[in-house]
Design a protein around this motif. Structure first.
Motif, PDB file in Angstrom:
ATOM      1  N   GLY A   1     -38.835 -38.127  -7.021  1.00 46.98           N
ATOM      2  CA  GLY A   1     -39.494 -36.951  -7.466  1.00 46.98           C
ATOM      3  C   GLY A   1     -40.914 -37.130  -8.068  1.00 46.98           C
ATOM      4  O   GLY A   1     -41.727 -36.413  -7.857  1.00 46.98           O
ATOM      5  N   ALA A   2     -40.893 -38.145  -8.934  1.00 40.69           N
ATOM      6  CA  ALA A   2     -42.075 -38.556  -9.785  1.00 40.69           C
ATOM      7  C   ALA A   2     -43.126 -38.793  -8.727  1.00 40.69           C
ATOM      8  O   ALA A   2     -44.303 -38.783  -9.206  1.00 40.69           O
ATOM      9  CB  ALA A   2     -42.042 -39.756 -10.435  1.00 40.69           C
ATOM     10  N   PHE A   3     -43.004 -39.144  -7.645  1.00 43.32           N
ATOM     11  CA  PHE A   3     -43.986 -39.552  -6.636  1.00 43.32           C
ATOM     12  C   PHE A   3     -44.472 -38.605  -5.625  1.00 43.32           C
ATOM     13  O   PHE A   3     -45.200 -38.774  -4.571  1.00 43.32           O
ATOM     14  CB  PHE A   3     -43.519 -40.886  -5.443  1.00 43.32           C
ATOM     15  CG  PHE A   3     -43.053 -42.007  -6.767  1.00 43.32           C
ATOM     16  CD1 PHE A   3     -43.997 -42.871  -7.355  1.00 43.32           C
ATOM     17  CD2 PHE A   3     -41.951 -42.320  -6.860  1.00 43.32           C
ATOM     18  CE1 PHE A   3     -43.692 -43.867  -8.256  1.00 43.32           C
ATOM     19  CE2 PHE A   3     -41.079 -43.183  -8.050  1.00 43.32           C
ATOM     20  CZ  PHE A   3     -42.538 -44.076  -8.403  1.00 43.32           C
ATOM     21  N   GLU A   4     -43.904 -37.507  -5.624  1.00 42.79           N
ATOM     22  CA  GLU A   4     -43.852 -36.294  -4.712  1.00 42.79           C
ATOM     23  C   GLU A   4     -45.388 -35.959  -4.535  1.00 42.79           C
ATOM     24  O   GLU A   4     -45.949 -35.702  -5.826  1.00 42.79           O
ATOM     25  CB  GLU A   4     -43.076 -35.331  -4.821  1.00 42.79           C
ATOM     26  CG  GLU A   4     -43.401 -34.097  -3.951  1.00 42.79           C
ATOM     27  CD  GLU A   4     -42.209 -32.917  -4.251  1.00 42.79           C
ATOM     28  OE1 GLU A   4     -41.868 -32.085  -3.397  1.00 42.79           O
ATOM     29  OE2 GLU A   4     -41.592 -32.834  -5.365  1.00 42.79           O
ATOM     30  N   MET A   5     -45.843 -35.786  -3.321  1.00 45.14           N
ATOM     31  CA  MET A   5     -47.603 -34.987  -3.287  1.00 45.14           C
ATOM     32  C   MET A   5     -47.133 -33.653  -2.909  1.00 45.14           C
ATOM     33  O   MET A   5     -46.657 -33.417  -1.723  1.00 45.14           O
ATOM     34  CB  MET A   5     -48.308 -35.931  -2.168  1.00 45.14           C
ATOM     35  CG  MET A   5     -48.195 -37.252  -2.358  1.00 45.14           C
ATOM     36  SD  MET A   5     -49.133 -37.785  -3.875  1.00 45.14           S
ATOM     37  CE  MET A   5     -50.967 -37.793  -3.236  1.00 45.14           C
ATOM     38  N   GLY A   6     -47.608 -32.824  -3.578  1.00 46.81           N
ATOM     39  CA  GLY A   6     -47.562 -31.482  -3.378  1.00 46.81           C
ATOM     40  C   GLY A   6     -46.022 -31.000  -3.422  1.00 46.81           C
ATOM     41  O   GLY A   6     -45.235 -31.428  -4.680  1.00 46.81           O
ATOM     42  N   ARG A   7     -45.700 -30.292  -2.366  1.00 42.42           N
ATOM     43  CA  ARG A   7     -44.278 -29.723  -2.227  1.00 42.42           C
ATOM     44  C   ARG A   7     -43.715 -30.290  -0.963  1.00 42.42           C
ATOM     45  O   ARG A   7     -42.797 -29.813  -0.244  1.00 42.42           O
ATOM     46  CB  ARG A   7     -43.961 -28.243  -2.023  1.00 42.42           C
ATOM     47  CG  ARG A   7     -44.766 -27.510  -3.593  1.00 42.42           C
ATOM     48  CD  ARG A   7     -44.712 -26.236  -3.453  1.00 42.42           C
ATOM     49  NE  ARG A   7     -43.400 -25.727  -3.428  1.00 42.42           N
ATOM     50  CZ  ARG A   7     -42.371 -25.399  -4.200  1.00 42.42           C
ATOM     51  NH1 ARG A   7     -43.043 -25.684  -5.518  1.00 42.42           N
ATOM     52  NH2 ARG A   7     -41.358 -24.998  -4.088  1.00 42.42           N
ATOM     53  N   GLU A   8     -43.963 -31.481  -0.956  1.00 42.74           N
ATOM     54  CA  GLU A   8     -43.361 -32.168   0.614  1.00 42.74           C
ATOM     55  C   GLU A   8     -41.969 -32.282   0.705  1.00 42.74           C
ATOM     56  O   GLU A   8     -41.344 -32.448   1.792  1.00 42.74           O
ATOM     57  CB  GLU A   8     -44.250 -33.566   0.782  1.00 42.74           C
ATOM     58  CG  GLU A   8     -43.643 -34.572  -0.071  1.00 42.74           C
ATOM     59  CD  GLU A   8     -44.588 -35.777  -0.175  1.00 42.74           C
ATOM     60  OE1 GLU A   8     -45.211 -36.095   0.938  1.00 42.74           O
ATOM     61  OE2 GLU A   8     -44.507 -36.555  -0.881  1.00 42.74           O
ATOM     62  N   PHE A   9     -41.381 -32.362  -0.388  1.00 43.88           N
ATOM     63  CA  PHE A   9     -39.783 -32.423  -0.349  1.00 43.88           C
ATOM     64  C   PHE A   9     -39.219 -31.359  -1.502  1.00 43.88           C
ATOM     65  O   PHE A   9     -38.376 -32.069  -2.134  1.00 43.88           O
ATOM     66  CB  PHE A   9     -39.279 -33.776  -0.452  1.00 43.88           C
ATOM     67  CG  PHE A   9     -39.662 -34.492  -1.423  1.00 43.88           C
ATOM     68  CD1 PHE A   9     -39.392 -34.759  -2.735  1.00 43.88           C
ATOM     69  CD2 PHE A   9     -40.753 -35.765  -1.044  1.00 43.88           C
ATOM     70  CE1 PHE A   9     -39.798 -35.532  -3.675  1.00 43.88           C
ATOM     71  CE2 PHE A   9     -41.021 -36.630  -1.825  1.00 43.88           C
ATOM     72  CZ  PHE A   9     -40.660 -36.567  -3.204  1.00 43.88           C
ATOM     73  N   GLY A  10     -39.702 -30.136  -1.506  1.00 43.03           N
ATOM     74  CA  GLY A  10     -39.137 -29.132  -2.436  1.00 43.03           C
ATOM     75  C   GLY A  10     -39.844 -28.880  -3.671  1.00 43.03           C
ATOM     76  O   GLY A  10     -39.918 -27.644  -4.333  1.00 43.03           O
ATOM     77  N   GLY A  11     -40.724 -29.830  -4.097  1.00 44.11           N
ATOM     78  CA  GLY A  11     -41.738 -29.535  -5.228  1.00 44.11           C
ATOM     79  C   GLY A  11     -40.999 -29.261  -6.742  1.00 44.11           C
ATOM     80  O   GLY A  11     -41.734 -28.708  -7.647  1.00 44.11           O
ATOM     81  N   LEU A  12     -39.800 -29.987  -6.969  1.00 47.85           N
ATOM     82  CA  LEU A  12     -39.121 -30.026  -8.254  1.00 47.85           C
ATOM     83  C   LEU A  12     -39.469 -31.269  -9.025  1.00 47.85           C
ATOM     84  O   LEU A  12     -39.336 -30.999 -10.210  1.00 47.85           O
ATOM     85  CB  LEU A  12     -37.577 -30.200  -7.710  1.00 47.85           C
ATOM     86  CG  LEU A  12     -36.658 -29.116  -6.912  1.00 47.85           C
ATOM     87  CD1 LEU A  12     -35.414 -29.711  -6.909  1.00 47.85           C
ATOM     88  CD2 LEU A  12     -37.119 -27.727  -7.715  1.00 47.85           C
ATOM     89  N   GLY A  13     -40.141 -32.028  -8.430  1.00 41.83           N
ATOM     90  CA  GLY A  13     -40.909 -33.214  -9.465  1.00 41.83           C
ATOM     91  C   GLY A  13     -39.628 -33.919  -9.919  1.00 41.83           C
ATOM     92  O   GLY A  13     -38.715 -34.187  -9.451  1.00 41.83           O
ATOM     93  N   ALA A  14     -39.996 -34.814 -10.997  1.00 43.06           N
ATOM     94  CA  ALA A  14     -39.407 -35.733 -11.744  1.00 43.06           C
ATOM     95  C   ALA A  14     -38.111 -35.106 -12.579  1.00 43.06           C
ATOM     96  O   ALA A  14     -38.544 -34.112 -13.105  1.00 43.06           O
ATOM     97  CB  ALA A  14     -40.049 -36.808 -12.443  1.00 43.06           C
ATOM     98  N   SER A  15     -36.777 -35.852 -12.508  1.00 43.96           N
ATOM     99  CA  SER A  15     -35.835 -35.146 -13.249  1.00 43.96           C
ATOM    100  C   SER A  15     -36.007 -35.565 -14.683  1.00 43.96           C
ATOM    101  O   SER A  15     -36.623 -36.747 -14.911  1.00 43.96           O
ATOM    102  CB  SER A  15     -34.488 -35.630 -12.741  1.00 43.96           C
ATOM    103  OG  SER A  15     -33.551 -35.371 -13.685  1.00 43.96           O
ATOM    104  N   THR A  16     -35.553 -34.901 -15.574  1.00 45.22           N
ATOM    105  CA  THR A  16     -35.478 -35.219 -17.215  1.00 45.22           C
ATOM    106  C   THR A  16     -34.348 -35.633 -17.425  1.00 45.22           C
ATOM    107  O   THR A  16     -34.069 -36.036 -18.645  1.00 45.22           O
ATOM    108  CB  THR A  16     -35.954 -34.212 -18.182  1.00 45.22           C
ATOM    109  OG1 THR A  16     -35.280 -33.225 -18.121  1.00 45.22           O
ATOM    110  CG2 THR A  16     -37.489 -33.802 -17.752  1.00 45.22           C
ATOM    111  N   ALA A  17     -33.120 -35.776 -16.708  1.00 47.01           N
ATOM    112  CA  ALA A  17     -31.891 -36.124 -16.894  1.00 47.01           C
ATOM    113  C   ALA A  17     -31.744 -37.632 -17.257  1.00 47.01           C
ATOM    114  O   ALA A  17     -32.398 -38.401 -17.010  1.00 47.01           O
ATOM    115  CB  ALA A  17     -31.076 -35.976 -15.657  1.00 47.01           C
ATOM    116  N   HIS A  18     -30.803 -37.819 -18.229  1.00 43.33           N
ATOM    117  CA  HIS A  18     -30.478 -39.082 -18.678  1.00 43.33           C
ATOM    118  C   HIS A  18     -29.160 -39.433 -17.995  1.00 43.33           C
ATOM    119  O   HIS A  18     -28.030 -38.820 -17.898  1.00 43.33           O
ATOM    120  CB  HIS A  18     -30.236 -39.266 -20.109  1.00 43.33           C
ATOM    121  CG  HIS A  18     -31.433 -39.197 -20.980  1.00 43.33           C
ATOM    122  ND1 HIS A  18     -32.141 -40.209 -21.037  1.00 43.33           N
ATOM    123  CD2 HIS A  18     -31.879 -38.159 -21.530  1.00 43.33           C
ATOM    124  CE1 HIS A  18     -33.103 -39.855 -21.819  1.00 43.33           C
ATOM    125  NE2 HIS A  18     -33.349 -38.464 -22.061  1.00 43.33           N
TER     126      HIS A  18
END
Length: 372
Positions: free
Chosen positions: A236-253
């Motif tokens: 998710g941290a490497f997503e460009m735009g919304r190319e795979f859903g637009g959720l971005g990086a998770s903050t989960a441990h």
């Protein structure tokens, strides 16, 4: 390494860094912001087309990376259970380190026969390696191939003496194109990414100084591509735009041994992620070997765990050599392109699973069926 050599390297490194350091308006290390290629596919690299075909009854398929002309190529193998053909030809010191095509195929060992169809198609058109042309002597197409295991996905594998892979490759070669389907297509048709439906993914990136890097991948991994308990892709941290859903990086441990949507009951050769990196930068086979090695880190960023004894992870890297490297130390460009290749491959992995759908008659979860 003796003390004098170490001191010499220590003295040299600042000089190299000064030569390579970007000016106020950019430089070899970072000339400015780049962008996603026009189609966000590996074919944004000039000089490439893709052929793909699948068999819905068998639940398998083939993907062919076809350069317009012979291309320098290298390979890096990290999985514990790989299945390959002609990768030894790409080893340093050997006669031939360029290829006429690269094949990614389902079918486990049976899928290696897909290269037979590609070689026949190329040879019939006079394409391939030859020391000297002689009447009546066909060329020898160089077609490195990697396969994944999709034999246990419920498709009809009762093919007897006629596995479909040679014919699938010939079908794929009938219509190579710069546009192609992602998800449940080609070599990713019958793939499974951990507990989710896997698939074929691709992505691209164009640097500010005009170099293009692309990736294509068939994701059939033991490991999971999503953070446990979420729909967030590891990539998710490497997503460009919304190319795979637009959720971005998770903050989960995440607990070190919590694998989430990984496969249960892994088996040898039952999992594999196979990929090809391409660039239009004029790199030789040794440069490309380093790019392929660096690109493996893209799998580690997108799949957890990866490179296990049960996977057969293989990455090819090739150059269409359409663009000369800009001025600057060559190793810095290799480092830049390798780093970009890792990021682009991470995105391609996520795109392949994001776009995957269930083939007719197949059941199980897809990314889009996850809650949330």
């Amino acid at each position: 390494m003796n003390r004098r050599t170490l001191l010499g390297l220590t003295a040299t490194l600042p000089i190299l860094a000064a030569r390579a350091a970007p000016a106020a308006d950019g430089g070899p290390l970072h000339p400015g912001p780049g962008r996603v290629g026009p189609t966000n596919l590996i074919t944004d690299v000039a000089g490439l087309t893709i052929g793909e075909a699948h068999d819905a009854r068998v639940r398998t398929g083939v993907t062919i990376i076809l350069p317009d002309q012979r291309a320098a190529c290298a390979v890096d193998v990290r999985g514990g259970g790989p299945g390959t053909r002609e990768t030894d030809a790409l080893t340093a010191g050997n006669l031939v380190r360029s290829v006429d095509a690269v094949v990614l195929s389902g079918g486990s060992v049976y899928g290696l026969a897909s290269a037979d169809g590609v070689a026949a198609w190329l040879g019939a058109r006079g394409r391939g390696f030859t020391m000297s042309k002689q009447p009546g002597v066909p060329p020898s197409p160089i077609v490195p191939t990697a396969i994944l295991f999709d034999l246990a996905n419920g498709g009809d594998k009762n093919w007897g003496l006629n596995p479909p892979y040679r014919d699938l490759a010939l079908r794929a070669m009938d219509h190579p194109s710069r546009r192609f389907d992602l998800g449940t297509a080609g070599a990713g048709y019958g793939a499974q990414a951990g507990a989710l439906k896997g698939g074929l993914g691709s992505a691209s990136f164009v640097t500010a100084d005009g170099l293009t890097v692309g990736a294509i991948v068939a994701v059939n991994s033991l490991g999971s591509v999503v953070v446990p308990g979420t729909r967030h892709f590891w990539a998710g941290a490497f997503e460009m735009g919304r190319e795979f859903g637009g959720l971005g990086a998770s903050t989960a441990h995440v607990d070190p041994e919590e694998w989430g949507q990984a496969k249960f009951n892994p088996a040898a050769r039952a999992n594999t992620t196979i990929a090809c990196i391409a660039t239009d930068a004029d790199l030789d086979a040794d440069d490309l070997r380093r790019v392929a090695m660096m690109a493996q880190d893209g799998l580690a960023r997108a799949i957890r765990p990866v490179h296990s004894p049960f996977d057969g992870d293989v990455i090819f890297a090739l150059s269409t050599a359409r663009r000369p490297l800009p001025p600057g130390p060559r190793p810095l460009y290799v480092a830049r392109l390798g780093a970009l290749a890792a990021d682009v491959l991470s995105r391609a992995v996520a795109r392949g699973v994001y776009e995957a759908t269930l083939p007719p008659g197949m059941t199980g979860p897809t990314w889009k069926s996850l809650p949330g």
